[in-house]
Scaffold this motif. Sequence first.
Motif, mmCIF file in Angstrom:
data_model
loop_
_atom_site.group_PDB
_atom_site.id
_atom_site.type_symbol
_atom_site.label_atom_id
_atom_site.label_comp_id
_atom_site.label_asym_id
_atom_site.label_seq_id
_atom_site.Cartn_x
_atom_site.Cartn_y
_atom_site.Cartn_z
ATOM 1 N N LEU A 1 -0.678 -8.750 -1.976
ATOM 2 C CA LEU A 1 0.220 -7.625 -2.251
ATOM 3 C C LEU A 1 -0.356 -6.783 -3.390
ATOM 4 C CD1 LEU A 1 3.749 -9.327 -2.028
ATOM 5 C CD2 LEU A 1 2.557 -8.006 -0.277
ATOM 6 N N PHE A 2 -0.891 -7.474 -4.387
ATOM 7 C CA PHE A 2 -1.499 -6.763 -5.517
ATOM 8 C C PHE A 2 -2.600 -5.826 -5.017
ATOM 9 C CE2 PHE A 2 -4.850 -6.404 -8.718
ATOM 10 C CZ PHE A 2 -4.131 -5.907 -9.792
ATOM 11 N N ALA A 3 -3.473 -6.365 -4.157
ATOM 12 C CA ALA A 3 -4.600 -5.553 -3.658
ATOM 13 C C ALA A 3 -4.085 -4.354 -2.858
ATOM 14 C CB ALA A 3 -5.520 -6.419 -2.802
ATOM 15 N N GLY A 4 -3.045 -4.579 -2.040
ATOM 16 C CA GLY A 4 -2.487 -3.482 -1.235
ATOM 17 C C GLY A 4 -1.901 -2.401 -2.133
ATOM 18 N N TYR A 5 -1.126 -2.826 -3.123
ATOM 19 C CA TYR A 5 -0.487 -1.853 -4.019
ATOM 20 C C TYR A 5 -1.555 -1.066 -4.791
ATOM 21 C CZ TYR A 5 2.801 0.343 -7.128
ATOM 22 O OH TYR A 5 3.535 1.290 -7.794
ATOM 23 N N ALA A 6 -2.540 -1.801 -5.339
ATOM 24 C CA ALA A 6 -3.572 -1.146 -6.157
ATOM 25 C C ALA A 6 -4.342 -0.119 -5.324
ATOM 26 C CB ALA A 6 -4.519 -2.198 -6.736
ATOM 27 N N ARG A 7 -4.619 -0.462 -4.063
ATOM 28 C CA ARG A 7 -5.335 0.484 -3.199
ATOM 29 C C ARG A 7 -4.523 1.773 -3.006
ATOM 30 N NH1 ARG A 7 -9.411 0.730 0.454
ATOM 31 N NH2 ARG A 7 -9.957 -1.467 0.304
ATOM 32 N N GLY A 8 -3.259 1.618 -2.675
ATOM 33 C CA GLY A 8 -2.419 2.799 -2.460
ATOM 34 C C GLY A 8 -2.332 3.647 -3.727
ATOM 35 N N PHE A 9 -2.150 2.992 -4.837
ATOM 36 C CA PHE A 9 -1.976 3.688 -6.118
ATOM 37 C C PHE A 9 -3.246 4.470 -6.475
ATOM 38 C CE2 PHE A 9 -1.440 3.756 -10.815
ATOM 39 C CZ PHE A 9 -0.122 4.192 -10.894
ATOM 40 N N PHE B 1 0.846 -1.206 0.000
ATOM 41 C CA PHE B 1 0.000 0.000 0.000
ATOM 42 C C PHE B 1 0.883 1.258 0.000
ATOM 43 C CE2 PHE B 1 -2.046 3.347 2.524
ATOM 44 C CZ PHE B 1 -3.197 3.558 1.782
ATOM 45 N N GLU B 2 1.898 1.256 0.865
ATOM 46 C CA GLU B 2 2.834 2.398 0.955
ATOM 47 C C GLU B 2 3.504 2.653 -0.396
ATOM 48 O OE1 GLU B 2 4.050 4.513 3.454
ATOM 49 O OE2 GLU B 2 2.224 3.898 4.467
ATOM 50 N N ALA B 3 3.941 1.570 -1.025
ATOM 51 C CA ALA B 3 4.649 1.704 -2.306
ATOM 52 C C ALA B 3 3.691 2.241 -3.374
ATOM 53 C CB ALA B 3 5.218 0.354 -2.733
ATOM 54 N N GLY B 4 2.471 1.702 -3.395
ATOM 55 C CA GLY B 4 1.487 2.154 -4.384
ATOM 56 C C GLY B 4 1.156 3.631 -4.196
ATOM 57 N N ILE C 1 -10.486 -6.851 -8.226
ATOM 58 C CA ILE C 1 -9.895 -6.018 -7.163
ATOM 59 C C ILE C 1 -9.796 -4.573 -7.632
ATOM 60 C CG2 ILE C 1 -7.713 -5.531 -5.944
ATOM 61 C CD1 ILE C 1 -7.370 -8.621 -5.731
ATOM 62 N N VAL C 2 -9.296 -4.377 -8.841
ATOM 63 C CA VAL C 2 -9.144 -3.002 -9.343
ATOM 64 C C VAL C 2 -10.513 -2.338 -9.493
ATOM 65 C CG1 VAL C 2 -8.372 -1.577 -11.271
ATOM 66 C CG2 VAL C 2 -6.934 -3.445 -10.486
ATOM 67 N N SER C 3 -11.465 -3.041 -10.046
ATOM 68 C CA SER C 3 -12.752 -2.355 -10.262
ATOM 69 C C SER C 3 -13.435 -2.052 -8.926
ATOM 70 C CB SER C 3 -13.667 -3.119 -11.222
ATOM 71 O OG SER C 3 -13.869 -4.416 -10.741
ATOM 72 N N GLY C 4 -13.313 -2.964 -7.952
ATOM 73 C CA GLY C 4 -13.874 -2.697 -6.620
ATOM 74 C C GLY C 4 -13.228 -1.472 -5.994
ATOM 75 N N LEU C 5 -11.919 -1.392 -6.082
ATOM 76 C CA LEU C 5 -11.206 -0.249 -5.491
ATOM 77 C C LEU C 5 -11.555 1.046 -6.217
ATOM 78 C CD1 LEU C 5 -7.669 -1.842 -5.003
ATOM 79 C CD2 LEU C 5 -9.189 -1.026 -3.187
ATOM 80 N N ALA C 6 -11.687 0.956 -7.525
ATOM 81 C CA ALA C 6 -12.003 2.166 -8.294
ATOM 82 C C ALA C 6 -13.355 2.712 -7.856
ATOM 83 C CB ALA C 6 -11.991 1.856 -9.785
ATOM 84 N N LEU C 7 -14.301 1.821 -7.619
ATOM 85 C CA LEU C 7 -15.619 2.272 -7.147
ATOM 86 C C LEU C 7 -15.498 2.946 -5.782
ATOM 87 C CD1 LEU C 7 -18.183 -0.567 -7.960
ATOM 88 C CD2 LEU C 7 -18.208 1.816 -8.715
ATOM 89 N N GLU C 8 -14.728 2.281 -4.887
ATOM 90 C CA GLU C 8 -14.546 2.831 -3.529
ATOM 91 C C GLU C 8 -13.875 4.200 -3.549
ATOM 92 O OE1 GLU C 8 -12.246 0.831 -0.458
ATOM 93 O OE2 GLU C 8 -13.123 -1.040 -1.166
ATOM 94 N N THR C 9 -12.817 4.336 -4.379
ATOM 95 C CA THR C 9 -12.040 5.577 -4.314
ATOM 96 C C THR C 9 -12.718 6.726 -5.053
ATOM 97 O OG1 THR C 9 -10.680 4.719 -6.121
ATOM 98 C CG2 THR C 9 -9.734 4.605 -3.921
ATOM 99 N N THR C 10 -13.716 6.421 -5.903
ATOM 100 C CA THR C 10 -14.389 7.533 -6.570
ATOM 101 C C THR C 10 -15.724 7.873 -5.899
ATOM 102 O OG1 THR C 10 -15.276 5.948 -8.157
ATOM 103 C CG2 THR C 10 -13.384 7.244 -8.882
ATOM 104 N N SER C 11 -16.215 6.967 -5.008
ATOM 105 C CA SER C 11 -17.535 7.260 -4.412
ATOM 106 C C SER C 11 -17.377 8.049 -3.120
ATOM 107 C CB SER C 11 -18.295 5.974 -4.155
ATOM 108 O OG SER C 11 -17.548 5.138 -3.300
ATOM 109 N N ALA D 1 5.585 -2.185 -11.392
ATOM 110 C CA ALA D 1 5.618 -2.345 -9.931
ATOM 111 C C ALA D 1 5.016 -3.690 -9.527
ATOM 112 C CB ALA D 1 4.845 -1.205 -9.269
ATOM 113 N N ILE D 2 3.946 -4.079 -10.166
ATOM 114 C CA ILE D 2 3.293 -5.343 -9.801
ATOM 115 C C ILE D 2 4.179 -6.531 -10.167
ATOM 116 C CG2 ILE D 2 1.283 -6.839 -10.207
ATOM 117 C CD1 ILE D 2 0.743 -4.185 -8.580
ATOM 118 N N ARG D 3 4.746 -6.498 -11.352
ATOM 119 C CA ARG D 3 5.533 -7.674 -11.751
ATOM 120 C C ARG D 3 6.810 -7.776 -10.891
ATOM 121 N NH1 ARG D 3 10.746 -7.533 -12.945
ATOM 122 N NH2 ARG D 3 11.175 -5.337 -13.128
ATOM 123 N N SER D 4 7.282 -6.672 -10.386
ATOM 124 C CA SER D 4 8.509 -6.765 -9.575
ATOM 125 C C SER D 4 8.199 -6.956 -8.094
ATOM 126 C CB SER D 4 9.411 -5.543 -9.780
ATOM 127 O OG SER D 4 8.944 -4.447 -9.049
ATOM 128 N N GLY D 5 7.170 -6.295 -7.571
ATOM 129 C CA GLY D 5 6.944 -6.327 -6.122
ATOM 130 C C GLY D 5 6.024 -7.449 -5.640
#
Length: 389
Positions: free
Chosen positions: A297-305, A151-154, A379-389, A273-277
């Motif tokens: 890790l993917f979910a954490g990074y995507a959320r931060g980003f 999350f921090e890295a994202g 995961i990405v679409s769920g987060l996108a909904l959360e971060t825009t609502s 970032a995803i392929r390396s981290g």
Amino acid sequence: MAMAYNLQCHARKKGADLTSRKIDFKELFSRFALEGTPLSAKAYGSGHIHETFLVRTRERDCPDYILQRINTNVFADVPRLMENILRVTEHLRVKISALTGCDPENEVLTVVTGRDGRPFHQDDAGDYWRCYIFIEHQRPNDRLNSPGQAFEAGKLFGRFIDLLADLPGPPLHETIPAFHNVEHHLDQFKKVLQTDPLQRRAAAAKDIVFVEERSEEMKRILILGRAGIIPLRITHNDTKFNNILFDKAGRGLCIIDLDTVMPGYVHYDFGDAIRSGCNSSREDESDLERVGMDIHLFAGYARGFLESLPGCLNTVEIVHLAFSAKLFAFMVGLRFLSDYLAGDLYFKTVRPSHNLQRARVQFRLLEEMEKHFGEMEDIVSGLALETTS
Ligand code: ADP
Ligand code: GN1
Ligand code: MG
């Protein structure tokens, strides 16, 4: 004090022979506008491109420094390279200084200029050197170690794009032409397959088929970009996990390795970032059973980003974030494979099959991503909904 080390540096096939030359750090040190007395110098970090040294100084109140011999096989035009880095770091410093609770000294790279005022020094052998203030940080791992760290890295890489969105002036120089153009890398691959200078093609037969099976699919981001559906932004373009420094408490501190900051698509930063981290193995793991796509890790990074780029990305950009992870496992694997076939001219290696091994790790990772792809998209679409609502 003797500061001339006969360092056993890695030899590149092209350019100067770096194994035998003594590096006179004291002389080098005197060429930069540095504070303090150099005490020791040692090879540092695990980057694949430059030769990096940490120079410790004697005085407690003086900074330590990073000295880098710039790889001019990769970055041919050093003045333009450094011009980009100065523009980027100066802009980031102004913007970060204005944020509450931020610490620009440790959150932005500081370029130390040469005594002649230039942001680099060219030595008598013609090699280019540059110097940064060393930023104290937690010892880097090869991969992200928890969803919280992801999350921090994202967050930091997302913020990086956000802060650079209003960089004034002309576009940044393209320091490596066609750096993330997958068609270019496929062309280079075809050329090296035809010449096969070291007769390594047979050893990579399965890997070659793997690439051919996926090459059309991987052009998707380029096609969207050419159609104007996704915008060019200022991106980092080398968001490998060890290009971010974490502080001792594990918080994302500073983004480094700014050589490739230039116009790019958001997917270049997310995917790399995803392929390396988020790979559960090392980048050059020999046991492919250990390679895995860590979805937490993917979910954490995507959320931060996504949280650090609220409302910035268009729907098509967001929809293709998960795909960009596959693209980068493919493209970085392809570059390793081409370099193996070419005779290891680009990436530093320590054994003849090193690049082949790295390519296989990326390709296995891509297969793992293919298995988890639906989940990654959700995961990405769920987060996108959360971060825009
Ligand atoms: P490369 O392009 O070869 O990867 P980098 O610029 O990423 O070169 O530097 C290599 C390594 O040196 C980094 O991964 C990091 O460990 C370390 N490093 C570079 N700059 C700094 C800095 N200013 N402070 C602390 N460590 C640094
Ligand atoms: C290189 O410089 P470094 O080690 O952070 C490379 C990246 C690759 C990466 C693979 C300028 O990154 O593009 O993804 O190796 N950087 C350059 O590990 O080519
Ligand atoms: Mg690096």
